[in-house]
Design a protein around this motif. Sequence first.
Motif, PDB file in Angstrom:
ATOM      1  N   MET A   3     -17.775  19.813 -17.347  1.00  0.00           N
ATOM      2  CA  MET A   3     -17.456  20.033 -15.942  1.00  0.00           C
ATOM      3  C   MET A   3     -18.148  19.032 -15.025  1.00  0.00           C
ATOM      4  N   ASN A   4     -19.260  18.476 -15.438  1.00  0.00           N
ATOM      5  CA  ASN A   4     -20.001  17.546 -14.591  1.00  0.00           C
ATOM      6  C   ASN A   4     -19.840  16.093 -15.001  1.00  0.00           C
ATOM      7  N   ALA A   5     -19.048  15.833 -16.037  1.00  0.00           N
ATOM      8  CA  ALA A   5     -18.857  14.458 -16.493  1.00  0.00           C
ATOM      9  C   ALA A   5     -17.966  13.698 -15.511  1.00  0.00           C
ATOM     10  N   PRO A   6     -18.222  12.420 -15.315  1.00  0.00           N
ATOM     11  CA  PRO A   6     -17.343  11.634 -14.436  1.00  0.00           C
ATOM     12  C   PRO A   6     -15.953  11.512 -15.036  1.00  0.00           C
ATOM     13  N   MET A   7     -14.974  11.539 -14.182  1.00  0.00           N
ATOM     14  CA  MET A   7     -13.592  11.475 -14.629  1.00  0.00           C
ATOM     15  C   MET A   7     -13.078  10.045 -14.449  1.00  0.00           C
ATOM     16  N   PRO A   8     -12.779   9.337 -15.517  1.00  0.00           N
ATOM     17  CA  PRO A   8     -12.340   7.942 -15.390  1.00  0.00           C
ATOM     18  C   PRO A   8     -11.039   7.793 -14.612  1.00  0.00           C
ATOM     19  N   HIS A   9     -10.135   8.758 -14.726  1.00  0.00           N
ATOM     20  CA  HIS A   9      -8.861   8.603 -14.031  1.00  0.00           C
ATOM     21  C   HIS A   9      -9.029   8.682 -12.514  1.00  0.00           C
ATOM     22  N   THR A  10     -10.027   9.411 -12.022  1.00  0.00           N
ATOM     23  CA  THR A  10     -10.232   9.441 -10.573  1.00  0.00           C
ATOM     24  C   THR A  10     -10.819   8.119 -10.091  1.00  0.00           C
ATOM     25  N   TYR A  11     -11.662   7.497 -10.908  1.00  0.00           N
ATOM     26  CA  TYR A  11     -12.191   6.195 -10.541  1.00  0.00           C
ATOM     27  C   TYR A  11     -11.082   5.153 -10.514  1.00  0.00           C
ATOM     28  N   ALA A  12     -10.210   5.197 -11.498  1.00  0.00           N
ATOM     29  CA  ALA A  12      -9.113   4.228 -11.563  1.00  0.00           C
ATOM     30  C   ALA A  12      -8.183   4.396 -10.364  1.00  0.00           C
ATOM     31  N   ALA A  13      -7.877   5.624 -10.004  1.00  0.00           N
ATOM     32  CA  ALA A  13      -7.007   5.861  -8.844  1.00  0.00           C
ATOM     33  C   ALA A  13      -7.673   5.389  -7.561  1.00  0.00           C
ATOM     34  N   THR A  14      -8.960   5.604  -7.437  1.00  0.00           N
ATOM     35  CA  THR A  14      -9.680   5.151  -6.245  1.00  0.00           C
ATOM     36  C   THR A  14      -9.708   3.633  -6.165  1.00  0.00           C
ATOM     37  N   ILE A  15      -9.974   2.988  -7.278  1.00  0.00           N
ATOM     38  CA  ILE A  15      -9.994   1.524  -7.296  1.00  0.00           C
ATOM     39  C   ILE A  15      -8.618   0.966  -6.948  1.00  0.00           C
ATOM     40  N   ALA A  16      -7.557   1.534  -7.514  1.00  0.00           N
ATOM     41  CA  ALA A  16      -6.201   1.072  -7.212  1.00  0.00           C
ATOM     42  C   ALA A  16      -5.858   1.299  -5.742  1.00  0.00           C
ATOM     43  N   ARG A  17      -6.243   2.440  -5.200  1.00  0.00           N
ATOM     44  CA  ARG A  17      -5.967   2.747  -3.791  1.00  0.00           C
ATOM     45  C   ARG A  17      -6.687   1.787  -2.863  1.00  0.00           C
ATOM     46  N   VAL A  18      -7.947   1.498  -3.148  1.00  0.00           N
ATOM     47  CA  VAL A  18      -8.729   0.588  -2.305  1.00  0.00           C
ATOM     48  C   VAL A  18      -8.191  -0.839  -2.413  1.00  0.00           C
ATOM     49  N   MET A  19      -7.842  -1.277  -3.615  1.00  0.00           N
ATOM     50  CA  MET A  19      -7.320  -2.641  -3.781  1.00  0.00           C
ATOM     51  C   MET A  19      -5.978  -2.809  -3.079  1.00  0.00           C
ATOM     52  N   LEU A  20      -5.087  -1.847  -3.230  1.00  0.00           N
ATOM     53  CA  LEU A  20      -3.791  -1.932  -2.558  1.00  0.00           C
ATOM     54  C   LEU A  20      -3.976  -1.886  -1.044  1.00  0.00           C
ATOM     55  N   GLY A  21      -4.876  -1.040  -0.582  1.00  0.00           N
ATOM     56  CA  GLY A  21      -5.168  -0.982   0.852  1.00  0.00           C
ATOM     57  C   GLY A  21      -5.717  -2.304   1.369  1.00  0.00           C
ATOM     58  N   ALA A  22      -6.576  -2.942   0.585  1.00  0.00           N
ATOM     59  CA  ALA A  22      -7.134  -4.232   1.006  1.00  0.00           C
ATOM     60  C   ALA A  22      -6.046  -5.300   1.096  1.00  0.00           C
ATOM     61  N   LEU A  23      -5.113  -5.297   0.155  1.00  0.00           N
ATOM     62  CA  LEU A  23      -4.001  -6.251   0.218  1.00  0.00           C
ATOM     63  C   LEU A  23      -3.133  -6.003   1.451  1.00  0.00           C
ATOM     64  N   LEU A  24      -2.861  -4.739   1.735  1.00  0.00           N
ATOM     65  CA  LEU A  24      -2.050  -4.420   2.908  1.00  0.00           C
ATOM     66  C   LEU A  24      -2.760  -4.815   4.198  1.00  0.00           C
ATOM     67  N   VAL A  25      -4.052  -4.545   4.276  1.00  0.00           N
ATOM     68  CA  VAL A  25      -4.817  -4.923   5.472  1.00  0.00           C
ATOM     69  C   VAL A  25      -4.826  -6.438   5.628  1.00  0.00           C
ATOM     70  N   HIS A  26      -5.011  -7.159   4.542  1.00  0.00           N
ATOM     71  CA  HIS A  26      -5.044  -8.624   4.601  1.00  0.00           C
ATOM     72  C   HIS A  26      -3.730  -9.175   5.151  1.00  0.00           C
ATOM     73  N   HIS A  27      -2.613  -8.731   4.589  1.00  0.00           N
ATOM     74  CA  HIS A  27      -1.323  -9.250   5.035  1.00  0.00           C
ATOM     75  C   HIS A  27      -0.945  -8.725   6.417  1.00  0.00           C
ATOM     76  N   GLY A  28      -1.326  -7.509   6.727  1.00  0.00           N
ATOM     77  CA  GLY A  28      -1.041  -6.969   8.056  1.00  0.00           C
ATOM     78  C   GLY A  28      -1.883  -7.606   9.140  1.00  0.00           C
ATOM     79  N   SER A  29      -3.125  -7.952   8.811  1.00  0.00           N
ATOM     80  CA  SER A  29      -4.004  -8.549   9.825  1.00  0.00           C
ATOM     81  C   SER A  29      -3.523  -9.931  10.239  1.00  0.00           C
ATOM     82  N   ASN A  30      -2.880 -10.651   9.329  1.00  0.00           N
ATOM     83  CA  ASN A  30      -2.317 -11.946   9.697  1.00  0.00           C
ATOM     84  C   ASN A  30      -1.284 -11.792  10.805  1.00  0.00           C
ATOM     85  N   LYS A  31      -0.518 -10.726  10.746  1.00  0.00           N
ATOM     86  CA  LYS A  31       0.509 -10.502  11.765  1.00  0.00           C
ATOM     87  C   LYS A  31      -0.085  -9.883  13.025  1.00  0.00           C
ATOM     88  N   VAL A  32      -0.980  -8.918  12.864  1.00  0.00           N
ATOM     89  CA  VAL A  32      -1.530  -8.203  14.015  1.00  0.00           C
ATOM     90  C   VAL A  32      -2.424  -9.114  14.849  1.00  0.00           C
TER      91      VAL A  32
END
Length: 120
Positions: free
Chosen positions: A15-44
Amino acid sequence: MRFQELWHRKCHGIMNAPMPHTYAATIARVMLGALLVHHGSNKVFGGMSGMVEHLTSLGWPIATLQAYLASYTEFLGGAFLIVGLFTRASAFFNIGLFTIIVFVFHGSDPFNEQEPGMLF
């Protein structure tokens, strides 16, 4: 043996062990968000005039409004994904945005020009 001792021995580590799938989802979410911010900031922050002129030349109605909506959807949606706020709404609006980009905006283009939009 009491139930609490048995529970502690058998399940406490699970119950207290780290869950690898939650880390992977967080990393993917942050990376995709960073790409969107990068491309959106060029326009904004770089100015909308080029995007508005391009949309106007293609004959899109209300080109100025659509340019601002698309740019801020990409930028703010990416920022929300990085922070973890409104992730489902951000993903929903960005999926809609990139669906329009791929199938309407680049619909007649060859596949190699559609591919970057499909990757997002």
